[in-house]
Design a protein around this motif. Structure first.
Motif, PDB file in Angstrom:
ATOM      1  N   ASP A 163       0.833  -1.209   0.000  1.00 56.33           N
ATOM      2  CA  ASP A 163       0.000   0.000   0.000  1.00 56.33           C
ATOM      3  C   ASP A 163       0.865   1.256   0.000  1.00 56.33           C
ATOM      4  N   LEU A 164       1.922   1.244   0.795  1.00 51.65           N
ATOM      5  CA  LEU A 164       2.828   2.393   0.840  1.00 51.65           C
ATOM      6  C   LEU A 164       3.525   2.568  -0.505  1.00 51.65           C
ATOM      7  N   PHE A 165       4.013   1.477  -1.082  1.00 54.97           N
ATOM      8  CA  PHE A 165       4.645   1.551  -2.401  1.00 54.97           C
ATOM      9  C   PHE A 165       3.715   2.226  -3.409  1.00 54.97           C
ATOM     10  N   GLU A 166       2.450   1.798  -3.415  1.00 52.78           N
ATOM     11  CA  GLU A 166       1.495   2.359  -4.374  1.00 52.78           C
ATOM     12  C   GLU A 166       1.296   3.850  -4.127  1.00 52.78           C
ATOM     13  N   HIS A 167       1.146   4.228  -2.859  1.00 48.48           N
ATOM     14  CA  HIS A 167       0.952   5.633  -2.509  1.00 48.48           C
ATOM     15  C   HIS A 167       2.162   6.474  -2.935  1.00 48.48           C
ATOM     16  N   LEU A 168       3.355   5.987  -2.657  1.00 48.50           N
ATOM     17  CA  LEU A 168       4.562   6.745  -2.993  1.00 48.50           C
ATOM     18  C   LEU A 168       4.766   6.832  -4.503  1.00 48.50           C
ATOM     19  N   ALA A 169       4.454   5.756  -5.220  1.00 45.78           N
ATOM     20  CA  ALA A 169       4.598   5.780  -6.675  1.00 45.78           C
ATOM     21  C   ALA A 169       3.650   6.797  -7.295  1.00 45.78           C
ATOM     22  N   LEU A 170       2.430   6.885  -6.778  1.00 37.79           N
ATOM     23  CA  LEU A 170       1.477   7.870  -7.288  1.00 37.79           C
ATOM     24  C   LEU A 170       1.947   9.290  -6.987  1.00 37.79           C
ATOM     25  N   ALA A 171       2.433   9.523  -5.773  1.00 32.21           N
ATOM     26  CA  ALA A 171       2.915  10.854  -5.415  1.00 32.21           C
ATOM     27  C   ALA A 171       4.124  11.246  -6.255  1.00 32.21           C
ATOM     28  N   ALA A 172       5.038  10.299  -6.437  1.00 29.15           N
ATOM     29  CA  ALA A 172       6.214  10.572  -7.258  1.00 29.15           C
ATOM     30  C   ALA A 172       5.817  10.788  -8.712  1.00 29.15           C
ATOM     31  N   GLY A 173       4.867   9.978  -9.202  1.00 33.10           N
ATOM     32  CA  GLY A 173       4.412  10.134 -10.578  1.00 33.10           C
ATOM     33  C   GLY A 173       3.777  11.489 -10.826  1.00 33.10           C
ATOM     34  N   ARG A 174       3.035  11.988  -9.857  1.00 33.80           N
ATOM     35  CA  ARG A 174       2.443  13.328  -9.979  1.00 33.80           C
ATOM     36  C   ARG A 174       3.549  14.377 -10.156  1.00 33.80           C
ATOM     37  N   GLU A 175       4.615  14.257  -9.362  1.00 36.66           N
ATOM     38  CA  GLU A 175       5.718  15.213  -9.451  1.00 36.66           C
ATOM     39  C   GLU A 175       6.457  15.072 -10.778  1.00 36.66           C
ATOM     40  N   VAL A 176       6.653  13.844 -11.228  1.00 33.63           N
ATOM     41  CA  VAL A 176       7.303  13.614 -12.522  1.00 33.63           C
ATOM     42  C   VAL A 176       6.515  14.305 -13.636  1.00 33.63           C
ATOM     43  N   MET A 177       5.198  14.184 -13.609  1.00 31.03           N
ATOM     44  CA  MET A 177       4.389  14.801 -14.646  1.00 31.03           C
ATOM     45  C   MET A 177       4.367  16.324 -14.537  1.00 31.03           C
ATOM     46  N   ARG A 178       4.488  16.852 -13.340  1.00 29.43           N
ATOM     47  CA  ARG A 178       4.591  18.306 -13.199  1.00 29.43           C
ATOM     48  C   ARG A 178       5.824  18.805 -13.937  1.00 29.43           C
ATOM     49  N   VAL A 179       6.943  18.126 -13.739  1.00 30.32           N
ATOM     50  CA  VAL A 179       8.184  18.531 -14.404  1.00 30.32           C
ATOM     51  C   VAL A 179       8.087  18.282 -15.908  1.00 30.32           C
ATOM     52  N   PHE A 180       7.501  17.143 -16.284  1.00 28.10           N
ATOM     53  CA  PHE A 180       7.343  16.808 -17.706  1.00 28.10           C
ATOM     54  C   PHE A 180       6.560  17.894 -18.429  1.00 28.10           C
ATOM     55  N   ASN A 181       5.480  18.359 -17.830  1.00 24.90           N
ATOM     56  CA  ASN A 181       4.634  19.361 -18.471  1.00 24.90           C
ATOM     57  C   ASN A 181       5.258  20.755 -18.460  1.00 24.90           C
ATOM     58  N   ALA A 182       6.039  21.035 -17.418  1.00 29.23           N
ATOM     59  CA  ALA A 182       6.663  22.354 -17.315  1.00 29.23           C
ATOM     60  C   ALA A 182       7.939  22.455 -18.141  1.00 29.23           C
ATOM     61  N   GLY A 183       8.586  21.299 -18.373  1.00 28.31           N
ATOM     62  CA  GLY A 183       9.880  21.307 -19.051  1.00 28.31           C
ATOM     63  C   GLY A 183      11.007  21.520 -18.056  1.00 28.31           C
TER      64      GLY A 183
END
Length: 262
Positions: free
Chosen positions: A3-23
């Motif tokens: 459960d923790l792995f899933e939660h952390l992966a989602l949180a990290a993925g959100r941050e990855v996409m923020r950077v991806f979209n911002a450049g």
């Protein structure tokens, strides 16, 4: 823990996409491989969460390793983290980069999650059960279903690296005879085999343990296996290797249930 792995992966993925979209700028590590703000921020989120919840379990993470930060002792169990697997895909604006978190126990990848935040594909695995997870646009889990690797179909479906293919891989695929080939980046290759979307993933190029552990955990939970070229299961926690650096993998073949030669 899963459960923790899933939660952390989602949180990290959100941050990855923020950077991806911002450049973002692309830096180079000592081995000339690319690294970005997304790699660093994703790793920070994951390691902070793991160390708060499990302070006695060692963490091995790609960017810390690149900076020379390694636990002195791995113990019986340790975490392997690749905060952005497929950085080349990320930099080239492709969609199949992933966040990977795994627990290795006694050399075996026991628990793992692989999240591709750009496409929403999310896979998890623990002993005896692998799942494909549905995620909405708010990075919330909305459903899940069990997945299982299949016995090899004819023609075999082979997944190969998009950015790291080699002549040895091409030769192996030719030796298998008629086969459908799917090119995709990152650890999603393991997950396609785990989810019966493919049969074999041959890797004759260089990988590190954090590249493979999470996807390998999902595959094994789905009934598949990853073996070295001598037919033995791929192991983790490899240090003091006479012919390579710590945590470097040999060539391997990942396959479903009795799919193809190993």
């Amino acid at each position: 823990m899963l459960d923790l792995f899933e939660h952390l992966a989602l949180a990290a993925g959100r941050e990855v996409m923020r950077v991806f979209n911002a450049g973002c700028a692309v830096d180079r590590k000592s081995d000339s491989s690319p690294v970005t703000e997304a790699d660093r921020e994703s790793e920070k989120i994951i390691l902070t969460g793991l160390r708060a919840a499990f302070p006695d379990i060692a963490c091995v993470a790609e960017e810390e390793a690149a900076a020379g930060i390694m636990p002195p002792d791995l113990g019986d169990a340790f975490f392997l983290v690749d905060p952005l697997d497929g950085t080349k895909e990320f930099v080239n604006r492709r969609t199949d980069f992933t966040v990977n978190i795994a627990l290795v126990r006694h050399g075996v990848p026991e628990i793992g999650v692989v999240f591709a935040p750009c496409t929403g594909r999310f896979f998890s695995g623990r002993s005896g059960r692998a799942e494909s997870i549905e995620v909405n646009d708010d990075y919330q889990i909305t459903g899940r279903r069990p997945i299982s690797a299949r016995k090899g179909l004819v023609p075999l479906t082979i997944v190969a690296s998009r950015s790291h293919n080699t002549p040895e891989t091409d030769a192996y695929i030719r030796d298998l005879g008629a086969a459908e080939i799917v090119s995709i980046g990152s650890s999603l290759k393991f997950c396609l085999v785990a989810g019966a979307e493919a049969d074999v993933y041959p890797r004759f190029g260089r990988t590190m343990e954090w590249d493979t552990a999470a996807g390998d955990a999902v595959l094994r939970a789905a009934g598949g296996m990853t073996r070295t070229l001598d037919g033995k299961p791929l192991t983790y926690g490899k240090r003091d290797q006479s012919d390579d650096e710590d945590f470097a993998n040999p060539h391997f073949i990942a396959s479903g249930k009795a799919a193809g030669p190993t």
